[in-house]
Write an enzyme that holds these catalytic residues in place. Structure first.
Site, PDB file in Angstrom:
ATOM      1  N   TYR A   1      -2.532  -0.725  10.127  1.00 13.68           N
ATOM      2  CA  TYR A   1      -2.609  -1.136   8.725  1.00 13.68           C
ATOM      3  C   TYR A   1      -1.323  -0.758   7.986  1.00 13.68           C
ATOM      4  O   TYR A   1      -0.723  -1.585   7.285  1.00 13.68           O
ATOM      5  CB  TYR A   1      -3.820  -0.480   8.069  1.00 13.68           C
ATOM      6  CG  TYR A   1      -3.947  -0.759   6.592  1.00 13.68           C
ATOM      7  CD1 TYR A   1      -4.556  -1.913   6.134  1.00 13.68           C
ATOM      8  CD2 TYR A   1      -3.460   0.148   5.651  1.00 13.68           C
ATOM      9  CE1 TYR A   1      -4.675  -2.176   4.771  1.00 13.68           C
ATOM     10  CE2 TYR A   1      -3.573  -0.096   4.291  1.00 13.68           C
ATOM     11  CZ  TYR A   1      -4.180  -1.257   3.858  1.00 13.68           C
ATOM     12  OH  TYR A   1      -4.280  -1.501   2.505  1.00 13.68           O
TER      13      TYR A   1
ATOM     14  N   SER B   1       0.853  -1.188   0.000  1.00 15.17           N
ATOM     15  CA  SER B   1       0.000   0.000   0.000  1.00 15.17           C
ATOM     16  C   SER B   1       0.887   1.236   0.000  1.00 15.17           C
ATOM     17  O   SER B   1       2.019   1.207   0.497  1.00 15.17           O
ATOM     18  CB  SER B   1      -0.885   0.007   1.250  1.00 15.17           C
ATOM     19  OG  SER B   1      -1.489   1.276   1.445  1.00 15.17           O
TER      20      SER B   1
END
Length: 247
Positions: A153, A139
């Site tokens: 995350y 990401s």
């Protein structure tokens, strides 16, 4: 004809990757918890591309024994796996220290510990073949520490990227290839239509950039390239007050 295994293939980015790779001639090994959705996707692909072979299996990536069983079974089904895309993940989370440790732990277990098991199972197959490509979906949040609900995350996405980079160093010069994808904001179950996020793009467009990077066997790729190929390096050095405005 190449064979691609995709985890987390029942919806979102994983399902769209399956559609687009099938359109480009790939046979598919698809796994996820929701087998009803996998069967629907298999039927959709069969109708659009009758020559494609699609096999589906149930997989809860947090069940380590099942991860190895499923990867080995798919390798046996097809005789080989040319690409293994580790896409499964979740986006739960809360600011650290606010009483939501269970949500952050679930994110850490699914996005890193389960990803480690998938990497182990994938590399078992690829080392035995001495060929193939491992693709890890990281990401853009891996560029820097992120605040609030994104903190855990982002940390997991750094970890999985470094895991694959370590394998790339270890196996440099071997026939096994490694790709780390750093998606920006793309519409998915994690970022549904209507989500307000910087430079967010539709699922089809975002996944097209991911698929292009996979098929070109890029070592790493910011996807879509614009604006993330520019913003990625900038995020690493951006002063904290400016970084806070981005997230």
């Amino acid at each position: 004809m190449s064979v691609t295994l995709i985890t987390g293939a029942s919806s979102g980015l994983g399902a769209e990757m399956a559609r687009q790779l099938a359109a480009k001639g790939e046979d598919l090994a698809l796994c996820a918890r929701r087998t009803d959705r996998l069967e629907e996707l298999k039927a959709e692909i069969a109708a659009a591309h009758p020559g494609r072979r699609v096999e589906v299996r149930a997989l809860d990536v947090n069940d380590e024994e099942q991860v190895f069983e499923v990867f080995r079974a798919f390798a046996s089904d097809f005789g080989r796996l040319d690409r293994i895309v580790l896409n499964a993940g979740i986006g739960k989370g809360a600011p650290i220290g606010t009483g939501m440790q269970h949500a952050n732990r679930q994110t850490a277990m699914t996005n890193f510990v389960a990803a480690l098991a998938q990497t182990e199972a994938a590399m078992e197959v690829l080392r035995a073949q001495n060929s193939g490509q491992l693709v890890m979906v990281s990401s853009m949040s891996a560029m820097r520490g992120m605040p609030k609900a994104t903190a855990t995350y982002a940390a997991t996405k750094v970890a999985v990227a470094r895991l694959v980079e370590g394998l790339r160093v270890e196996l440099y010069g071997s026939p096994i290839k490694f790709t780390v994808l750093y998606p920006g904001y793309i519409n998915s179950e994690m970022n549904p239509e209507g989500t307000k996020a910087p430079f967010i793009v539709g699922t089809e467009k975002g996944v097209a950039a991911m698929v292009e990077a996979i098929l070109k066997e890029k070592g790493s790729a910011y996807v879509p390239g614009w604006p993330w190929a520019v913003l990625g390096p900038v995020m690493k050095v951006l002063p904290v007050p400016l970084l806070r405005r981005m997230v």
